[in-house]
Design an enzyme around this catalytic site. Structure first.
Site, PDB file in Angstrom:
ATOM      1  N   HIS A 306       0.848  -1.186   0.000  1.00 30.93           N
ATOM      2  CA  HIS A 306       0.000   0.000   0.000  1.00 30.93           C
ATOM      3  C   HIS A 306       0.880   1.232   0.000  1.00 30.93           C
ATOM      4  CE1 HIS A 306      -3.020   2.949   1.329  1.00 30.93           C
ATOM      5  NE2 HIS A 306      -3.938   2.096   0.913  1.00 30.93           N
ATOM      6  N   ASP A 364      -7.771  -4.329  -0.706  1.00 33.10           N
ATOM      7  CA  ASP A 364      -8.300  -4.532  -2.058  1.00 33.10           C
ATOM      8  C   ASP A 364      -8.252  -6.002  -2.455  1.00 33.10           C
ATOM      9  OD1 ASP A 364      -8.776  -1.745  -2.643  1.00 33.10           O
ATOM     10  OD2 ASP A 364      -6.620  -1.515  -2.709  1.00 33.10           O
TER      11      ASP A 364
END
Length: 430
Positions: A306, A364
């Protein structure tokens, strides 16, 4: 908020700049007067080292893997609360009392219907239009249907517009989904909670009764909580920038949805699922792991790592548990895509390369798997993200409107084009 000063030396000239400290997190150097004192701007592509505002809403510590909504850890909110409680917290700054929550839930539930003329609005789209394209248009169009709540100088109108968007976003999202698959719209039902109502509007059909699965409803509610806000990301910054011009709230949220549609932002879970489809079967995973480690190979593992979190994404820990709850509830054991996902997850959590680079599975990765298992097509993933993030956008927009230091956004630039030159006629050009 305490304040000290820092000295900047520019061309043998010393400039005193204020250093401001927040409640927690890094301090900032106030450069708002830098141009006036030095004739110079700062250069910060992507604004990754720039604080564009003061905010009391969300705090992220990417190094430690911390996400707080109004000071509350995301893990506690997702484990013990529900989405509408989180909405109240983000909007008003405190968790509601039992009476406040009952009132808030009631007001949201009674605003879920959209104007009936919106039904005809949908007929203008191609049947194969992407649901996000429909959402951008429909949310922007709300200002044409509800122009009685577009005066941003009126606190009452701001509150009404906020309630309307939180309430109507699930209805519009479900309508976009139903339209894309050619099924009739299903109206909201007031005796259902927020997330159960949304699931019914998506998956019920008029010819038979629909029973909401409480495990799936709780899982989706948790997904909404985890996506409700994430500090000054691209779409939130877009909402704030649009709002700084005085644009009506519906237009600002539509701008946020448009930004969220980008594959580098809200489309990441869809990209992660497409990657799993490309891998195809578990036996092909080692080949793709090798490709991911090869610096000369353009392939990248989507859903890992991330930009902000350099530790395990705190949302991913919750999402991992939720994913397995959904898969167990649905008894999914022979889906090749999910087999790939589970195997890839195990490898990534143990492989030295991924552990060393802290490329942990992110939210995600897990949300894409979960939403697919629940029956949502990949084209709807970002729509669900927009539905959840709406409350964060509204809270950030409201905070900006009420900030006395707020001014219209106007980033500057480092010009690298041609210097001043004189115009010559066509005949004189060689």
């Amino acid at each position: 908020m305490s304040s000290t000063t820092s000295t900047l030396n520019v061309d043998s000239k010393s400039v005193e700049l204020a250093v401001k400290a927040g409640t927690i997190g890094p301090s900032v150097v106030d450069i708002s007067k830098l141009y006036g004192q030095t004739g110079m701007f700062t250069y910060d592509p992507g604004f990754t080292s720039t604080a564009a505002c003061e905010s009391k809403i969300t705090y992220i510590d990417g190094d430690e893997g911390i996400l707080l909504y109004r000071g509350y850890p995301i893990e506690q909110l997702a484990e013990h609360g529900d989405f509408l409680e989180t909405c109240y917290l983000l909007l008003y700054g405190e968790l509601p009392t039992a009476a406040q929550k009952a009132d808030f839930d009631y007001r949201v539930t009674r605003h879920t219907m959209v104007h009936d003329q919106m039904n005809r609005f949908f007929q203008g789209f191609r049947r194969d239009a992407h649901p996000m394209a429909i959402m951008v248009a429909c949310v922007g169009a709300l200002s044409a249907f509800y122009h009685d709540s577009t005066d941003i100088s009126d606190p009452q109108q701001r509150m009404i517009a906020s309630m309307r968007m939180i309430a109507k976003m699930p209805t519009l999202a479900a309508m976009a989904y139903k339209y894309s698959i050619g099924q009739p719209f299903v109206y909201p039902q007031n005796d259902l909670d927020y997330t159960s109502n949304f699931l019914r509007m998506c998956f019920a059909v008029p010819c038979e009764e629909y029973k909401v699965n409480p495990v799936l409803s709780r899982a989706l509610d948790r997904i909404f909580i985890l996506h409700a806000d994430h500090e000054q990301n691209a779409s939130t910054s877009t909402v704030r920038l649009a709002g700084s011009s005085g644009a009506n709230p519906f237009a600002c949220i539509a701008a946020g949805i448009a930004c969220l549609w980008g594959p580098a932002h809200g489309g990441a879970n869809e990209a992660a699922l497409k990657m799993l489809e490309e891998i195809g079967t578990p036996d092909r995973i080692p080949h793709y792991i090798a490709k991911a480690k090869d610096k000369n190979d353009p392939f990248r593992l989507m859903g890992f790592g991330h930009r902000v979190y350099k530790n395990y994404d705190p949302r991913a820990r919750i999402m991992q548990k939720t994913t397995h709850e959904v898969l167990n509830e649905l008894g999914i054991k022979d889906d090749p895509l999910l087999d790939v996902a589970v195997e890839l997850e195990q490898i990534a959590l143990k492989d030295e390369y991924f552990v060393e680079k802290k490329l942990y599975p992110n939210i995600d990765f897990y949300s894409g798997i979960t939403l697919k298992a629940m029956g949502f097509p990949t084209s709807m993933f970002t729509v669900l993200f927009a539905l959840a993030r709406t409350v964060g956008w509204i809270a950030q927009w409201s905070e900006m409107i009420e900030d006395p230091s707020q001014r219209i956004g106007r980033p500057r630039q480092l010009y690298i084009g041609s210097p001043k030159r004189d115009y010559v006629t066509v005949a004189q050009r060689g």
